[in-house]
Motif scaffolding. Structure first.
Motif, PDB file in Angstrom:
ATOM      1  N   MET A  91       0.882  -1.119   0.089  1.00  0.00           N
ATOM      2  CA  MET A  91       0.236  -0.081   0.000  1.00  0.00           C
ATOM      3  C   MET A  91       0.753   1.239   0.142  1.00  0.00           C
ATOM      4  N   THR A  92       0.369   2.307  -0.627  1.00  0.00           N
ATOM      5  CA  THR A  92       1.148   3.596  -0.523  1.00  0.00           C
ATOM      6  C   THR A  92       0.970   4.251   0.516  1.00  0.00           C
ATOM      7  N   PHE A 106      -8.866  -0.804   1.078  1.00  0.00           N
ATOM      8  CA  PHE A 106      -9.201  -0.976  -0.286  1.00  0.00           C
ATOM      9  C   PHE A 106     -10.951  -1.217  -0.466  1.00  0.00           C
ATOM     10  N   PRO A 108      -7.884   7.673   0.171  1.00  0.00           N
ATOM     11  CA  PRO A 108      -6.626   8.129  -0.269  1.00  0.00           C
ATOM     12  C   PRO A 108      -6.088   9.001   0.703  1.00  0.00           C
ATOM     13  N   VAL A 147      -5.710   8.043   3.707  1.00  0.00           N
ATOM     14  CA  VAL A 147      -5.016   7.173   4.687  1.00  0.00           C
ATOM     15  C   VAL A 147      -3.987   6.414   3.718  1.00  0.00           C
ATOM     16  N   GLY A 148      -3.894   6.780   2.597  1.00  0.00           N
ATOM     17  CA  GLY A 148      -2.923   5.596   1.508  1.00  0.00           C
ATOM     18  C   GLY A 148      -3.714   4.343   1.109  1.00  0.00           C
ATOM     19  N   GLY A 149      -5.093   4.618   1.204  1.00  0.00           N
ATOM     20  CA  GLY A 149      -5.699   3.282   0.848  1.00  0.00           C
ATOM     21  C   GLY A 149      -6.041   3.287  -0.666  1.00  0.00           C
ATOM     22  N   VAL A 150      -6.607   2.474  -1.204  1.00  0.00           N
ATOM     23  CA  VAL A 150      -7.113   2.536  -2.647  1.00  0.00           C
ATOM     24  C   VAL A 150      -8.740   2.426  -2.658  1.00  0.00           C
ATOM     25  N   PHE A 151      -8.945   3.349  -3.729  1.00  0.00           N
ATOM     26  CA  PHE A 151     -10.586   3.232  -4.181  1.00  0.00           C
ATOM     27  C   PHE A 151     -10.560   3.126  -5.513  1.00  0.00           C
ATOM     28  N   ILE A 152     -11.233   2.169  -5.944  1.00  0.00           N
ATOM     29  CA  ILE A 152     -11.397   2.026  -7.295  1.00  0.00           C
ATOM     30  C   ILE A 152     -12.841   1.699  -7.791  1.00  0.00           C
TER      31      ILE A 152
END
Lengths: 390, 304
Positions: free
Chosen positions: A1-2, A35, A56, A58-63
């Protein structure tokens, strides 16, 4: 994770005005969800919209994926990468998710699937509440499988139960469903966000030891096998086919039998962890109302009024709908002469109550499927009718 | 599609060097190092092209120096779906048509992994067609190997979106009347950053194409023309497996020869081979992470 951080988006001491769907999103982030993959659908879209903003940070991914099927497939993929993952949907979207829900259950992949229930069948009533997916949640995907479905009954409970869904899912290696209806999803309440650090800190067991000794489906005493992430050196195979402990397909009857037992044993061993319910005056109640979600609130008010009139009435509200807390339900309702099962469908939970009751109690259904929630007065009238017959 | 035009079929001067390197490379590559040998014998039929494609893929992975601990192989359902199981890596045999969607989640969550999808013409173009066009559109760094055997082999030989016209299958008993998909052109149109097609008879060319795709930062779509000898071949009298493989040289046309009018060995055919697209479109994962960095930077500024 970023750049992953564990900071919550809101201070848990704050009192806020918040919609059920937003509370779901925040509960997920607080539980460590990093995610989310989803597809727009009414009335659950606000879950995705809020997470598109929060993840975003918290450095997570939303897609946003191309469809509902891709959304849950991506959610499972991210989870196999070692990240707490979620998708949310409604009505037709929940039907489309059933295929990969089965994959997650068979391959034992943790994830959270939220279904904000709307009127059906088919496109039905996208902006109206319903509890029409209770049995779909139990049996929607093909084949034998266990399932965990949580049914919160308030905005605050949506927050905590979504967070708890992650903990159960991680701990038991199983997709966990969270079901609430449109009226709760769009209900705005003032709540203090409860502390869910316990759920945030619950993560799945990771494989340790020599790769040659590791079996991805060999359960520990708690019925759950530790998982291995790609990159950890275990190089595991994951499949929707029925597998032996090694993770490779098998059709030997003895191995298949073990594989099925692995799925169900963890549920039995961890029954107490999974079970949750609300009991309002059931102990001496002659009539017990069984209701969940938004109907539970109307039923609570009905119990209060009926008790004030001197009637021995109680409420059993499952928070964990599946697996249904049968033993506890029996214990709590020993004095009951009849049950009134109030639900916003044509009669789904009533089938389970019929199976769960231990004795000759009568079971009456109070059903409403016209797109409006069941009111306290409807429940009061239904209970009084039952009392008149006794 | 006709981007690489070489007017004469002359050998490039560096050919000898390349051959020497290849010989060294052959000695260096041991396929056993990349296989789960305890699962053998494998399920593939005699003459099936999928085994050749598997070898070319593993060879390319070797050439790229990819650590198999960080390699994720994702496949769907069908003959192509079973191929990945034999690879000694992190392997995911997902649901029918969904490997690209699963791979999208895994790659977004774990950008450190090399993510390779092995799919088939039915898995990728029929049930998974929507996922293909959107994976190509996003241009996330995934290598998608589509094994095109022009048939549903695992289920017994039904017509697929790439079954040629007039071909007999179990569901086209009077011959196929449906037009075919050109998968590579579809991927190109949808925006895939890298697109190429190769046949199984040219293993080093196939290896190099896959290797280039693995190296490419973005969505690379590689279509492998792979013979189904037992089901498709038998039903249509396409000859023995070796005859079918040799037939690839007659029916396929390297893109270098597209404008070569004096060339006769190749039958005019829309199914040409080679690299069709190699663009520098932004890679989705990198774009996403840049966006996250921006958001987090602004947030920091906000809280100060």
């Amino acid at each position: 994770m970023t750049g992953q951080t564990s900071q919550n988006t809101l201070d848990s001491q704050d009192t806020i005005n918040i919609q059920g769907n937003h509370a779901c999103a925040l509960g997920a982030v607080a539980a460590g969800c990093r995610f989310y993959a989803g597809y727009p659908i009414t009335p659950s879209s606000e879950v995705a919209e809020r997470l598109a903003k929060e993840l975003p940070k918290v450095g997570g991914v939303f897609i946003q994926m191309e469809d509902e099927i891709a959304s849950i497939a991506a959610t499972l993929g991210a989870s196999m990468g070692g990240v707490k993952s979620m998708t949310a949907t409604s009505g037709p979207g929940f039907s489309l998710k059933q295929e990969n829900l089965g994959y997650g259950m068979g391959a034992q992949i943790p994830c959270v699937v939220v279904n904000v229930m709307r009127g059906g069948p088919s496109t039905g009533m996208p902006t109206r509440p319903s509890q029409g997916d209770l049995m779909q949640a139990r049996w929607g995907t093909h084949g034998d499988h266990p399932v965990i479905a949580l049914t919160p009954g308030s905005v605050e409970e949506i927050y905590t139960q979504t967070a708890r869904a992650f903990a159960l899912s991680e701990q038991l290696r199983i997709p966990v469903l969270v079901l609430f209806d449109e009226s709760l999803g769009h209900l705005v309440e003032t709540i203090a966000l409860p502390d869910v650090a316990e759920y945030e800190n619950t993560v799945r067991k990771w494989a340790s030891g020599k790769p040659e000794d590791y079996k991805p489906y060999r359960p520990d005493a708690d019925g759950v096998a530790p998982m291995a992430r790609p990159g950890d050196g275990y190089r595991v195979h994951t499949t929707g086919l029925t597998v032996s402990e090694s993770g490779f397909p098998t059709q030997k009857s003895i191995e298949v039998d073990r594989a099925m037992k692995r799925l169900f044993n963890k549920m039995e061993i961890n029954k107490d962890l999974i079970e949750s319910f609300e009991d309002v005056d059931c102990e001496d109640a002659e009539v017990v109302i069984v209701a969940l979600g938004i109907v539970g609130r109307a039923a609570r008010m009905a119990v209060r009024e009926l008790r004030a009139e001197g009637h021995k009435v109680g409420l059993f509200r499952p928070i964990t709908l599946w697996p249904f807390p049968t033993q506890t339900f029996r214990k709590l309702t020993k004095k009951a002469k009849s049950f009134v099962v109030a639900e916003m469908n044509s009669g789904q939970m009533i089938l389970e109550i019929g199976a769960a009751k231990q004795g000759k109690q009568t079971v009456c259904g109070l059903n409403r499927y016209d797109g409006d929630p069941i009111s306290p007065s409807q429940i009061i009238n239904a209970v009084k009718e039952v009392l008149d017959h006794e | 599609m006709n981007k690489h035009v070489i007017p004469q079929a002359e050998e490039p001067p560096e050919q000898n060097n390349q051959q020497n390197n290849q010989l060294e490379n052959i000695r260096d590559f041991e396929i056993q190092d990349y296989l789960r040998l305890d699962l053998f014998p494998h399920f593939m039929c005699p003459g099936c092209g999928h085994g050749i494609a598997l070898r070319a893929l593993l060879w390319a992975i070797h050439d790229q120096g990819i650590d198999k601990n960080n390699l994720a192989i994702i496949s769907g359902i069908g003959c192509s779906g079973r191929v990945g199981t034999y690879i000694d890596a992190n392997t995911y045999h997902t649901t029918h048509g969904r490997p690209l969607a699963f791979a999208t989640g895994l790659k977004m969550a774990r950008p450190d992994l090399h993510v390779v999808v092995i799919t088939g013409d039915g898995d990728c173009l029929a049930i998974g067609g929507n996922h293909l066009i959107h994976a190509a559109r996003r241009n996330l760094d995934i290598t998608c190997i589509m094994l095109n055997n022009e048939i549903y082999g695992m289920t017994g030989g039904q017509v697929s979106p790439t079954t040629p016209h007039d071909r007999f299958t179990t569901t086209t008993p009077a011959g196929n009347i449906e037009p075919v998909f050109d998968a590579s052109r579809l991927a190109e149109a949808a925006g895939a950053g890298f697109v190429g097609r190769e046949v199984t008879i040219h293993v080093p060319r196939l290896r190099d194409l896959i290797s280039e795709g693995l190296d490419y930062k973005g969505f690379s779509f590689i279509e492998v023309m792979s013979d189904c000898t037992e089901i498709n071949g038998r039903k249509n009298d396409l000859g023995s497996s070796s005859e079918m493989v040799l037939g690839q040289t007659r029916t396929m046309r390297p893109s270098e020869y597209d404008n070569n009018v004096v060339d006769h060995p190749f039958r005019p055919n829309s199914m040409n081979t080679g690299v069709f697209v190699k663009s520098n479109r932004p890679e989705y994962g990198a774009s996403y992470r840049d966006m996250v960095d921006d958001i987090q930077e602004k947030q920091k500024g906000h809280s100060v």
